[in-house]
Design a protein around this motif. Structure first.
Motif, PDB file in Angstrom:
ATOM      1  N   HIS A  99       0.770  -1.274   0.144  1.00 29.75           N
ATOM      2  CA  HIS A  99       0.160  -0.038  -0.092  1.00 29.75           C
ATOM      3  C   HIS A  99       0.829   1.321   0.067  1.00 29.75           C
ATOM      4  O   HIS A  99       0.342   2.284  -0.316  1.00 29.75           O
TER       5      HIS A  99
ATOM      6  N   LYS B 203       2.954   3.287  -9.587  1.00 35.53           N
ATOM      7  CA  LYS B 203       1.868   3.492 -10.466  1.00 35.53           C
ATOM      8  C   LYS B 203       2.173   4.982 -11.119  1.00 35.53           C
ATOM      9  O   LYS B 203       1.950   5.465 -12.027  1.00 35.53           O
TER      10      LYS B 203
ATOM     11  N   GLU C 200      -3.396  -5.815  -9.697  1.00 32.26           N
ATOM     12  CA  GLU C 200      -4.897  -5.553  -9.290  1.00 32.26           C
ATOM     13  C   GLU C 200      -4.626  -3.901  -9.535  1.00 32.26           C
ATOM     14  O   GLU C 200      -5.668  -3.525 -10.292  1.00 32.26           O
ATOM     15  N   LYS C 201      -3.649  -3.139  -9.146  1.00 32.08           N
ATOM     16  CA  LYS C 201      -3.963  -1.605  -9.355  1.00 32.08           C
ATOM     17  C   LYS C 201      -3.289  -1.259 -10.767  1.00 32.08           C
ATOM     18  O   LYS C 201      -3.754  -0.172 -11.214  1.00 32.08           O
TER      19      LYS C 201
END
Length: 205
Positions: free
Chosen positions: A83, A90, A123-124
């Motif tokens: 996290h 990203k 996932e992200k």
């Protein structure tokens, strides 16, 4: 998330290998050779980028990252939780496009280092189009690691800790990406395998 990042304006190739295997050197050489006006190749060394990020208190284009926590984990040689790490990656991958419309391939070296960050990345951000794994003898990797000595703490003890951690965590990562891994032996001189690395960087699955 079923789709890979190749469905967007960029591809991601993970470049993995033990400390001292030459991931950064190969990625830099490949991007220098492969960049054209029609296609961009970029190199992201996760460790180097995190260290660079921690040199400033200024947030990145409005992004707010937990720099204090990143500094602590780097100092203590601990892996960052997903996290904290994934938003940083990203932002870097999606924002550094120089305003160009040409497609881009990112060679991401030193990532992932465990399955937690692997799954959250997918996932992200998305799945990598390929995973390149560099392999060399432990003695070779240690010799290179100690010779480059990026930090004062780069000693035999640190190498052993990182090497053993890599070997253990790669078991699950290899299983997860089986069928999408290309292995390159990097035991010899650079000129013996640089061409193969450049070729594999362009042959996207």
């Amino acid at each position: 998330m079923e789709s890979s990042v190749q469905s967007s304006c960029y591809n991601v190739v993970f470049v993995l290998g033990p400390p001292g295997s030459g991931k950064g050197t190969l990625c830099k050489l490949a991007t220098n050779q492969l960049n054209t006006s029609d296609y961009n190749y970029r190199h992201l060394s996760v460790g180097d980028y995190l260290r660079e990020l921690c040199k400033t208190e200024v947030s990145c284009e409005g992004e707010s990252f937990d720099l204090d926590r990143i500094r602590i984990h780097l100092r203590e040689m601990k892996l960052l939780p997903s996290h904290v790490l994934i938003p940083v990656l990203k932002h870097k991958i999606s924002s550094t496009l120089d305003g160009k419309s040409a497609p881009t391939t990112w060679l991401v070296d030193g990532f992932p280092r465990n399955m937690e960050t692997t799954l959250v990345f997918e996932e992200k951000i998305g799945k990598p189009v390929k995973v390149i794994v560099l392999e060399c003898a432990r003695d070779t990797a240690q010799h290179r690691f100690l010779n480059r000595s990026r930090e004062k703490s780069d000693d035999e003890k640190r190498f052993a800790r990182r090497y053993d951690e890599y070997v253990e965590n790669m078991k699950a990562i290899r299983e997860h990406y089986k069928g999408n891994i290309e292995t390159i032996c990097v035991d010899g001189a650079l000129e013996e395998y640089i061409d193969k690395f450049v070729l594999e960087s362009t042959m996207l699955m």
